[in-house]
Write an enzyme that holds these catalytic residues in place. Structure first.
Site, PDB file in Angstrom:
ATOM      1  N   ILE A   1       0.859  -1.188   0.000  1.00 55.00           N
ATOM      2  CA  ILE A   1       0.000   0.000   0.000  1.00 55.00           C
ATOM      3  C   ILE A   1       0.895   1.238   0.000  1.00 55.00           C
ATOM      4  CG2 ILE A   1      -1.642   1.360   1.347  1.00 55.00           C
ATOM      5  CD1 ILE A   1      -2.869  -1.217   2.340  1.00 55.00           C
TER       6      ILE A   1
ATOM      7  N   GLU B   1       1.498   4.293   1.100  1.00 49.14           N
ATOM      8  CA  GLU B   1       0.939   5.258   2.050  1.00 49.14           C
ATOM      9  C   GLU B   1       1.199   6.702   1.633  1.00 49.14           C
ATOM     10  OE1 GLU B   1       1.682   1.431   4.206  1.00 49.14           O
ATOM     11  OE2 GLU B   1       2.851   2.729   2.890  1.00 49.14           O
TER      12      GLU B   1
ATOM     13  N   ASP C   1     -19.197  30.401 -23.964  1.00 50.09           N
ATOM     14  CA  ASP C   1     -19.983  31.580 -24.273  1.00 50.09           C
ATOM     15  C   ASP C   1     -19.214  32.403 -25.295  1.00 50.09           C
ATOM     16  OD1 ASP C   1     -21.968  33.475 -24.126  1.00 50.09           O
ATOM     17  OD2 ASP C   1     -21.114  34.482 -22.384  1.00 50.09           O
TER      18      ASP C   1
ATOM     19  N   THR D   1      11.717   8.662   2.609  1.00 50.31           N
ATOM     20  CA  THR D   1      12.653   8.977   1.530  1.00 50.31           C
ATOM     21  C   THR D   1      11.969   9.200   0.184  1.00 50.31           C
ATOM     22  OG1 THR D   1      13.021   6.613   1.113  1.00 50.31           O
ATOM     23  CG2 THR D   1      14.502   7.710   2.672  1.00 50.31           C
ATOM     24  N   ASP D   2      10.808   8.590  -0.067  1.00 49.52           N
ATOM     25  CA  ASP D   2      10.149   8.708  -1.370  1.00 49.52           C
ATOM     26  C   ASP D   2       9.392  10.020  -1.562  1.00 49.52           C
ATOM     27  OD1 ASP D   2      11.078   6.428  -2.440  1.00 49.52           O
ATOM     28  OD2 ASP D   2       9.176   5.323  -2.446  1.00 49.52           O
TER      29      ASP D   2
END
Length: 918
Positions: free
Chosen positions: A283, A285, A327, A742-743
């Site tokens: 997952i 996060e 328009d 770190t990501d």
């Protein structure tokens, strides 16, 4: 009875039906009616809970998954892990709410547009009352400059003209008289005025028919208020992505739970914790906060391009847009009547020069004209300036304020462009009398004294047919001569030529005042009957609401990007088609559907019609709404632009509503998802390009985030299939370090990546396309992820080899084990450094776009290295994350990892480019 039915009645029947009188209502009756019908206000029909707006940021599918994951971690003894997951969820939810805190207040803005006070007759006495207290049957007065408080029937009027653009989108003021006449389209009853419109000329007495929510204004408010908020494509896609990832993670966790029990013979509780670690690994996060922050960056970049986005998800929706329902007035055009031709019997002049001030000249074939050498041209310009009741007030803003009608303002601008000083001109030719414009004569006459005691002169401007009927002279080459049938034929042919181009013409004539030929000796005794005859026809002024200068390039970009533009306007079919052809939206074969024709069409016919090139003219508010829905039924992602009250329902129904920030009403702005601060259609195209870039960047950092899942999961696979002989090379907290630590910053750097070349030369992505596609899955799991898995696994066994493996069994605890897990974690981080650089482009070489051109990427890389160093050497963090310090030679090994990975990916991209080129 309906407003139209009441407008048909005779005045006596009308008073009787509304139970009122020419002297107005009594205070008692008015008070009773106010109790019955309620105040003359736009009422909000549903509450808007800020609490619900706040909570929704914590209840998305991904957010719920994180709440559950954190709770499970806490119950299984991993308190730190649970707290960390919940903290991320809380921070992300608060940030999302902060970005989207601007509430939608469309009905509140409608209230602001209504005037505060109205002058009514009560007991035959004029009173000033609060506009909220106006009731049906009230007799009230209207003067130039007044906003109109209610839908009302006109009883008396003098030269009344009303700006209905907020309802109809039509830029020209509309003539209003006490006589009923059904015009072309909605709101065109000649003896009815509507709440929220503005009187720009003349005076009138009117009787209120409807007030508050029963007015046309109120009905639009109700339609807007009851319109349900639509789920953005990005929100739907993220929910789908969350379900996909959650299902994969849970299935993998279940498989590993069963395998841990039967392969490794773990206890159930320990097997569950092990399975949870696998779920956490798969997952992402950090996906939700990264998406949120990336969208926020897109919002910031778009604001610099004059586009303010109110909902974060709207950024990406722009990139999916397949149809723009636009328009005309004020959006494709400048909402500024401009004279572009002056036609004289012997010559046609082209008018150029931009703006309201003296920074242009009348030009013919791009050469400035000396009016003294062209008497007829000088005459027509002088009449345009003097036979005029409008004022242009210079302001500090770029667009001065017009007090009067756009048509007359265009004539003043014509005089300014010719170099005339308007103040000086009025002093030279002082006005002594005026015969006001009315819709029966369709002309206006003023009488002026000429300089040097040359006597008076009569100036007339108006509709061509009316002026030709009372003209018997023609000004040609500076001299008047008799007007012939041949001349009339030539003049009418010129007028038809301009009309076919969607242009409007105004006839100009004059008459010397000499006290002869039926003229009274004193100009003060002039009347319509004895003055407007024996005129000398001068020529035509030809005008249009010009396209915005930037529109041509913007339309061309939309065509290249396979985005259709459907003009939806309250203007006439001829004008709409002319503008569409001029700016390149459609060709001469395009179908034009009027509002009346649209009323007769069922939804199936409409859905079929909007699949092809089409223009909608003379449409009403609910019809715009139908047009948007018909396109959405056909599977289109619809952006609807607009600036008036009439646009609000369509803006709210559209996948993304785009309001004009300068000329737009507050209603349109609050109903829209995005506001253009410069009213520039080109800004829409820039925003669409930004939206496409955001989506591309979402895929880039999705690839970046997901690719780390494989090296995070492989250690557990090794542990499982070795039946526990290979201890877990990575702990759950270390996995979380990658996902949430770190990501994060490199991923945000990818969100700031500029668009790759040719992004606007591609069609919009199909609605069936998804963020997580086969290409991303292969790259993430089969390419980037597998390479990182091999390298991180090698790092784990390398440390153990240095300490005696395979002669010594792999340690399951102790200092060697901690060093091995630390190196595994560090190897994954340095593989992610290479991935961050590789993910910057899909096919283009990173060296071509500039290896160091994205400073945020390198800031994120620097943060990664610092963070992993802190985890290794700070004692508190060592204990929390099961890490330790490493030798200098180990750092040399880690630093060498990214270079070959970048070069290998560059080779792969080059091979793919070569293959595609073939």
């Amino acid at each position: 009875m309906t407003t139209d039915q009441l407008a048909h009645l005779s005045v006596d029947q009308f008073y009787k039906t509304l139970q009122t009188h020419p002297t107005g209502l009594t205070d008692t009756v008015a008070a009773q009616r106010l109790k019955e019908v309620g105040p003359n206000t736009i009422q909000q029909t549903k509450s808007r809970s800020q609490f619900k707006a706040f909570i929704k940021n914590f209840t998305s599918l991904m957010a719920l998954l994180l709440w559950v994951s954190g709770l499970i971690a806490m119950f299984t003894g991993m308190l730190e892990l649970g707290i960390a997951i919940w903290a991320v969820n809380l921070i992300n939810g608060c940030f999302s709410y902060w970005q989207e805190h601007a509430a939608k207040k469309a009905t509140d803005s409608l209230k602001k547009m209504l005037p505060t006070y109205t002058h009514v007759l009560r007991h035959g006495v004029t009173q000033q009352i609060d506009a909220d207290d106006l009731v049906p049957g009230d007799v009230f007065t209207i003067q130039a400059g007044n906003s109109i408080s209610a839908d009302a029937r006109i009883i008396e009027a003098t030269a009344l003209q009303v700006d209905e653009s907020a309802l109809t989108g039509e830029s020209l003021a509309v003539d209003k008289t006490p006589t009923y006449a059904k015009g072309d389209g909605r709101f065109e009853e000649q003896n009815v005025v509507y709440a929220g419109t503005v009187a720009v000329n003349g005076t009138a007495t009117a009787v209120a028919i409807q007030t508050g929510m029963q007015t046309e204004f109120g009905q639009i408010a109700s339609l807007t208020e009851h319109q349900k908020d639509t789920v953005s494509p990005l929100t739907a896609e993220l929910d789908r992505l969350t379900r996909q990832i959650s299902l994969i993670a849970i299935l993998i966790g279940l498989i590993f739970f069963v395998a841990a029990i039967f392969f490794v013979h773990y206890p159930v509780a320990k097997s569950f914790v092990f399975a949870l670690g696998m779920i956490v690994a798969f997952i992402p996060e950090g996906l939700l906060p990264t998406v949120t922050l990336s969208l926020a960056q897109g919002v910031t970049r778009m604001s610099k391009k004059h586009a303010l986005v109110k909902e974060l998800s709207s950024v990406e929706t722009l990139g999916e847009t397949t149809v723009i329902c636009s328009d005309k007035t004020g959006t494709l055009t400048q909402n500024q009547m401009t004279i572009n031709h002056v036609w004289l019997p012997d010559r046609e002049y082209t008018v150029s020069g931009e703006g309201y001030v003296n920074n242009g000249q009348i030009q013919f074939k791009q050469a400035p004209i000396d009016l003294s050498q062209h008497p007829a041209l000088a005459t027509i310009v002088r009449v345009a300036a003097l036979d005029n009741d409008t004022e242009i007030q210079e302001e500090t803003s770029a667009k001065p304020k017009i007090i009067g009608t756009p048509t007359e303002a265009a004539h003043l601008v014509l005089a300014q462009k010719s170099g005339l000083d308007l103040d000086q001109l009025n002093k030279q030719y002082p006005r002594v009398q005026e015969l006001p414009f009315d819709s029966d004569r369709k002309r206006m006459t003023t009488i002026h004294m000429q300089p040097n005691h040359a006597g008076a002169v009569i100036y007339v401007k108006g509709a061509l047919d009316g002026i030709l009927a009372i003209s018997d002279q023609l000004l040609e080459n500076g001299h008047a001569r008799p007007l012939t049938d041949e001349d009339i034929t030539k003049i009418n042919a010129a007028n038809r030529h301009y009309a076919a181009q969607g242009l409007r013409s105004m006839a100009i004539a004059y008459r010397p005042f000499d006290g002869q030929n039926g003229l009274p000796a004193d100009s003060a005794d002039c009347t319509i009957a004895n003055t407007e005859q024996h005129l000398t026809f001068v020529g035509l002024t030809v005008m249009a609401d010009p396209p915005r200068p930037e529109i041509y390039d913007a339309v061309e970009k939309c065509h290249r990007a396979n985005i259709r533009i459907i003009m939806v306007t309250g203007d006439s079919p001829l004008t709409a088609k002319s503008i569409a052809m001029k700016i390149g939206i459609d060709d001469d074969q395009v179908r034009v559907i009027t509002g009346d024709e649209l009323t007769k069409m069922n939804n199936t016919d409409l859905q079929a019609a909007v699949k092809h090139e089409v223009i909608f003219a003379r449409v009403a508010p609910e019809q715009k709404y139908r047009i948007v829905k018909a396109n959405q039924y056909n599977g289109e992602i619809v952006a609807s632009t607009g600036d008036g009250v009439n646009d609000a329902p369509a803006l709210k129904q559209a996948d993304i509503g785009i309001a004009m920030g300068v000329t737009g009403t507050d209603v349109a702005k609050d109903a829209a998802d995005m506001i253009l601060t410069d009213d520039n259609f080109a800004s829409i195209v820039a925003a669409i390009e930004e939206g496409r870039t955001v989506y591309s960047n979402l895929q880039k950092f999705l690839l970046y985030i997901l690719n780390s899942n494989v090296p995070e999961a492989i250690p557990s696979v090794l542990f499982l299939f070795s039946r526990g002989l290979i201890p877990l090379p990575l702990t759950v907290m270390q996995i979380l370090t990658v996902d949430l630590g770190t990501d994060m910053l490199p991923a945000l750097g990818l969100g700031a990546e500029k668009s790759e070349p040719g992004i606007m030369d591609q069609p919009p992505r199909a609605r069936t396309a998804h963020l997580l596609n086969k290409t991303i899955v292969w790259k993430a799991f089969g390419w980037y992820g597998m390479i990182a898995s091999v390298l991180s696994t090698v790092a784990y066994f390398f440390v153990n080899w240095l300490h005696g493996w395979p002669h010594v069994a792999l340690a399951a605890s102790g200092n060697v084990y901690i060093m091995a897990t630390t190196m595994t974690l560090a190897a994954i981080v340095f593989c992610q450094i290479a991935a961050a650089i590789n993910c910057r482009t899909q096919l283009t070489s990173v060296f071509k776009i500039g290896l160091f051109s994205n400073h945020r990427i390198w800031f994120g890389i620097g943060f990664e290295i610092i963070l992993i160093a802190l985890l290794m050497y700070v004692p508190v963090l060592q204990g929390l994350f099961n890490t330790t310090g490493i030798a200098g030679s180990d750092w040399g090994l880690l630093l060498s990892i990214p270079i070959p990975l970048i070069l290998i990916e560059e080779l792969r991209k080059a091979i793919v480019r070569h293959h595609l080129a073939k």
